[in-house]
Design a protein around this motif. Structure first.
Motif, PDB file in Angstrom:
ATOM      1  N   TYR A  75       0.876  -1.198   0.068  1.00 19.41           N
ATOM      2  CA  TYR A  75      -0.087  -0.009   0.060  1.00 19.41           C
ATOM      3  C   TYR A  75       0.788   1.249  -0.015  1.00 19.41           C
ATOM      4  O   TYR A  75       1.922   1.195   0.663  1.00 19.41           O
ATOM      5  CB  TYR A  75      -0.851  -0.041   1.235  1.00 19.41           C
ATOM      6  CG  TYR A  75      -1.798  -1.136   1.310  1.00 19.41           C
ATOM      7  CD1 TYR A  75      -2.724  -1.477   0.429  1.00 19.41           C
ATOM      8  CD2 TYR A  75      -1.466  -2.176   2.489  1.00 19.41           C
ATOM      9  CE1 TYR A  75      -3.403  -2.599   0.770  1.00 19.41           C
ATOM     10  CE2 TYR A  75      -2.103  -3.318   2.546  1.00 19.41           C
ATOM     11  CZ  TYR A  75      -3.062  -3.511   1.600  1.00 19.41           C
ATOM     12  OH  TYR A  75      -4.090  -4.844   1.582  1.00 19.41           O
ATOM     13  N   ALA A  76       0.393   2.491  -0.652  1.00 15.37           N
ATOM     14  CA  ALA A  76       1.118   3.500  -0.806  1.00 15.37           C
ATOM     15  C   ALA A  76       0.193   4.694  -0.348  1.00 15.37           C
ATOM     16  O   ALA A  76      -0.815   4.738  -0.650  1.00 15.37           O
ATOM     17  CB  ALA A  76       1.755   3.805  -1.919  1.00 15.37           C
ATOM     18  N   THR A  77       0.541   5.926  -0.045  1.00 12.87           N
ATOM     19  CA  THR A  77       0.186   7.016   0.084  1.00 12.87           C
ATOM     20  C   THR A  77       0.628   8.038  -0.756  1.00 12.87           C
ATOM     21  O   THR A  77       1.917   8.100  -0.939  1.00 12.87           O
ATOM     22  CB  THR A  77      -0.130   7.805   1.456  1.00 12.87           C
ATOM     23  OG1 THR A  77       1.355   8.096   1.959  1.00 12.87           O
ATOM     24  CG2 THR A  77      -0.663   6.697   2.561  1.00 12.87           C
ATOM     25  N   ALA A  78      -0.141   8.905  -1.216  1.00  9.01           N
ATOM     26  CA  ALA A  78       0.486   9.987  -2.234  1.00  9.01           C
ATOM     27  C   ALA A  78      -0.584  11.057  -2.078  1.00  9.01           C
ATOM     28  O   ALA A  78      -1.774  10.960  -1.907  1.00  9.01           O
ATOM     29  CB  ALA A  78       0.534   9.451  -3.718  1.00  9.01           C
ATOM     30  N   GLY A  79      -0.393  12.317  -2.806  1.00  7.40           N
ATOM     31  CA  GLY A  79      -0.966  13.295  -2.827  1.00  7.40           C
ATOM     32  C   GLY A  79      -1.791  13.814  -3.840  1.00  7.40           C
ATOM     33  O   GLY A  79      -2.343  15.065  -3.723  1.00  7.40           O
ATOM     34  N   SER A  80      -2.104  12.939  -4.748  1.00  9.86           N
ATOM     35  CA  SER A  80      -3.062  13.244  -5.877  1.00  9.86           C
ATOM     36  C   SER A  80      -3.621  12.244  -6.411  1.00  9.86           C
ATOM     37  O   SER A  80      -2.818  10.689  -6.185  1.00  9.86           O
ATOM     38  CB  SER A  80      -2.472  14.159  -6.990  1.00  9.86           C
ATOM     39  OG  SER A  80      -1.435  13.518  -7.572  1.00  9.86           O
TER      40      SER A  80
END
Length: 334
Positions: free
Chosen positions: A174-179
């Motif tokens: 899993y990853a988080t990102a800003g868009s």
């Protein structure tokens, strides 16, 4: 290979905005015993370089103040006692500083051969990220096949490398990102799911995606602002590995109970200040366990944009904007 007497390099004229970046001409350094001199084709631009320019992350004592932590190029000279390399070899290397230059010295133990599928520019994008990710996620975080992994900043240089290495380890990623665009990019790279942190609570999303279990390992560079949610997102026996603190280094009013009840491990590491022997040991592990994956095309550096060395200020401005997907590189023309 003839080595010139002088070279161009980047220096910071004090601390401040990208405008403090300047190019100067200086003598070419000479490799000390155990070092090699590399004619630099490209150098990676990394967040610590920006922090050094801002006066927040000085190089370790005794290291050159010239920025640059990773390079790719050809060996131009060997220091006393160096074996296993020859002049002209195409390589990439982790350096403690000095990478923003036409020539740079590197400890021989931190030099790796250029993977055959990659250009020298692509190879230069490897060292800082693969050394960091392997030593934190695999060695310190002990990520195992069948476990789950969360990386914050999935579209960054560290994030893109972590996604690929974790997938090759057999983890659910899993990853988080800003868009939304950055999230799609992470999923195309191999993440099983990416969370837009501007639109959703990542801790709630991880809870939903893992049916309430949480993830086994988290790689975080955000810091204090994410600590409570990271703890909430970890599974029983989970491991949080801290490698930076872009949004705060001091956390207060954190509930310690889940750490005890879930038997969590919170650890962290920096790479630059570690002894060269530690970095050489990491390089040996990379040569055995990661380089074959790169040679086989299963892991690749993701380069967003390259800039001539003279345009390093533009490269730093792009890094600070966080608009990039993957690595930002400087090229010397050599």
């Amino acid at each position: 290979m003839p080595v010139p007497d002088t070279m161009r390099q980047i220096r910071f004229e004090g601390s401040g905005a990208p405008e403090v970046i300047a190019v100067e001409t200086v003598p070419v350094p000479k490799p000390a015993p155990g070092q090699v001199l590399i004619e630099v084709t490209a150098a990676g631009v990394n967040r610590p370089d920006v922090m050094q320019r801002q006066g927040l992350y000085p190089p370790p004592k005794g290291a050159t103040e010239i920025p640059g932590l990773e390079i790719g190029g050809r060996i131009a000279a060997l220091g006393e006692g160096v074996s296993g390399f020859s002049v002209g070899d195409e390589v990439c290397a982790l350096v403690i500083s000095g990478g923003y230059a036409e020539f740079a010295v590197a400890e021989a133990g931190q030099v790796l051969p250029k993977p055959s599928p990659l250009s020298l520019i692509e190879a230069a994008a490897l060292p800082e990220t693969v050394f960091t990710v392997y030593s934190t996620v695999i060695q310190r975080g002990r990520l195992q096949k069948g476990e789950s992994f969360l990386v914050h900043g999935g579209s960054s240089g560290i994030g893109t490398t972590a996604i690929q290495i974790a997938k090759q380890q057999g983890a659910t990623v899993y990853a988080t990102a800003g868009s939304a665009e950055k999230c799609r990019f992470c999923e195309e790279l191999g993440a099983d799911a990416a969370i837009d942190y501007r639109e959703a609570d990542f801790a709630e999303e991880i809870k939903r995606l893992t049916d309430g279990k949480g993830v086994d390992v988290i790689l975080d560079m955000v810091g204090a602002a994410y600590l409570a949610k990271n703890i909430a997102s970890l599974a029983v026996e989970g491991r949080l590995v801290q490698i930076a603190f872009m949004k705060g280094y001091k956390a207060e009013s954190v509930n310690l109970t889940p750490i005890m009840l879930k038997r969590l491990t919170i650890t962290g590491a920096t790479l630059r200040a570690q002894p060269k022997e530690n970095k050489a040991a990491i390089a040996d592990e990379l040569r055995r366990n990661v380089w074959p994956l790169i040679e086989g095309g299963k892991i690749k550096p993701i380069i967003h944009e390259t800039f001539p060395m003279e345009e390093a200020a533009k490269a730093h401005a792009l890094m600070e904007s966080s608009a990039h997907l993957g690595k930002i590189m400087l090229v010397t023309g050599r």
